[in-house]
Design a protein around this motif. Structure first.
Motif, short mmCIF file in Angstrom:
data_model
loop_
_atom_site.label_atom_id
_atom_site.label_comp_id
_atom_site.label_asym_id
_atom_site.label_seq_id
_atom_site.Cartn_x
_atom_site.Cartn_y
_atom_site.Cartn_z
N TYR A 81 25.19 1.10 14.71
CA TYR A 81 25.78 0.69 15.99
C TYR A 81 25.51 -0.79 16.29
O TYR A 81 26.42 -1.56 16.60
CB TYR A 81 25.21 1.58 17.08
CG TYR A 81 25.62 1.24 18.50
CD1 TYR A 81 26.90 1.53 18.96
CD2 TYR A 81 24.71 0.68 19.39
CE1 TYR A 81 27.28 1.26 20.27
CE2 TYR A 81 25.08 0.40 20.70
CZ TYR A 81 26.35 0.69 21.13
OH TYR A 81 26.72 0.40 22.42
N GLN A 82 24.25 -1.19 16.19
CA GLN A 82 23.88 -2.57 16.49
C GLN A 82 24.53 -3.54 15.52
O GLN A 82 25.04 -4.61 15.91
CB GLN A 82 22.35 -2.72 16.44
CG GLN A 82 21.82 -4.11 16.72
CD GLN A 82 21.65 -4.39 18.20
OE1 GLN A 82 22.39 -3.86 19.02
NE2 GLN A 82 20.69 -5.22 18.53
N ASP A 83 24.54 -3.17 14.25
CA ASP A 83 25.14 -4.04 13.24
C ASP A 83 26.64 -4.19 13.46
O ASP A 83 27.19 -5.29 13.30
CB ASP A 83 24.88 -3.47 11.84
CG ASP A 83 25.50 -4.31 10.74
OD1 ASP A 83 25.10 -5.47 10.58
OD2 ASP A 83 26.41 -3.81 10.05
N LEU A 84 27.31 -3.12 13.84
CA LEU A 84 28.75 -3.18 14.09
C LEU A 84 29.05 -4.16 15.23
O LEU A 84 29.96 -4.99 15.12
CB LEU A 84 29.29 -1.80 14.45
CG LEU A 84 30.77 -1.75 14.84
CD1 LEU A 84 31.66 -2.19 13.69
CD2 LEU A 84 31.15 -0.34 15.31
N LEU A 85 28.30 -4.07 16.31
CA LEU A 85 28.54 -4.98 17.44
C LEU A 85 28.29 -6.43 17.04
O LEU A 85 29.02 -7.33 17.44
CB LEU A 85 27.64 -4.59 18.62
CG LEU A 85 27.93 -3.23 19.27
CD1 LEU A 85 26.93 -2.96 20.38
CD2 LEU A 85 29.35 -3.17 19.81
#
Length: 245
Positions: A123-127
């Motif tokens: 999730y964090q990497d996608l953002l």
């Protein structure tokens, strides 16, 4: 051409979705085993599954309590029923209890056995990757290019959901991602360390301190959409990472 060893259609190439009271078939659906060949470890890497989770399987998951045994049962049932599933799964619970292991095991088995087009993303990497597209510059991917595989995947595993505090931009991005997948009836599995308890604020005071709730990181709109898209499965127990598992 259907796979003769496919456990879903038994080599027929079709799934029987509905039978009448008289036993006649009312609907059938072409099995995905005829569309794609079994995937290799390289295909799992291409779908974004981190090297750390390439080995994850149901057999290697060692439940330590009844809740973890129940979570394992839900994961197995999901694979057995796919693609005739009406919802994804939201794995929620303590760190190291095996949420990501179970999500990765689902993805791995469906990619290998049924040739499902899956994507695993943090999730964090996608953002961060989406934000990086706003800097411009030649050769950089666009926001649409970053989001395309996430939006179009048959099965999306979104790991560590809710780790970033909600802002207007995060809210809009997450709402768009979930909205597209919901409308296109694409299955999504999420994991989160945040608690997802539908209890009143006064009841929360009776729980151990330090808990963070998913409703504190995402809007009511996103939370409502998650409930439509996913079945909540709690996974609590000892930290497998500290046990070396």
């Amino acid at each position: 051409m259907a796979r003769s060893d496919c456990p879903r259609c038994e080599g027929t190439g079709f799934l029987l979705l509905d039978e009448g009271d008289d036993g006649t078939v009312r609907a059938a659906r072409r099995c995905q085993c005829g569309d794609r060949q079994p995937s290799t470890a390289a295909a799992l890497v291409r779908c974004g599954l981190p090297r750390r989770y390439l080995h994850c399987s149901f057999e290697e998951y060692e439940p330590a309590n009844a809740m973890q045994r129940g979570a394992l049962m839900h994961a197995r049932s999901f694979v057995e029923d796919y693609p005739s599933v009406d919802r994804g799964i939201l794995f929620t619970g303590t760190c190291g209890a095996g949420k990501t292991h179970l999500a990765a095991a689902i993805l791995r088995q469906l990619v290998e056995d049924q040739g499902v087009e899956g994507v695993f993303v943090d999730y964090q990497d996608l953002l961060k990757r989406i934000q990086a597209t706003y800097g411009g510059g030649e050769g950089r991917p666009t926001e649409d290019e970053v989001l395309a595989p996430v939006l179009k995947a048959d099965l999306l595993v979104l790991d560590d959901f809710g780790t970033r505090h909600a802002t207007t931009w995060v809210e809009e991005t997450v709402s768009h991602l979930l909205g597209v997948r919901y409308n296109e009836e694409r299955v999504t599995i999420l994991t989160t360390n945040l608690l997802e308890l539908e209890i009143a604020p006064e009841q929360r005071k009776q729980l151990p301190g330090g808990n963070v709730y998913l409703s504190e990181r995402v809007s009511e709109r996103v939370l409502s959409r998650l409930h439509e898209m996913c079945r909540v499965v709690r996974v609590e127990g000892p930290d497998h990472r500290r046990r070396g598992g």
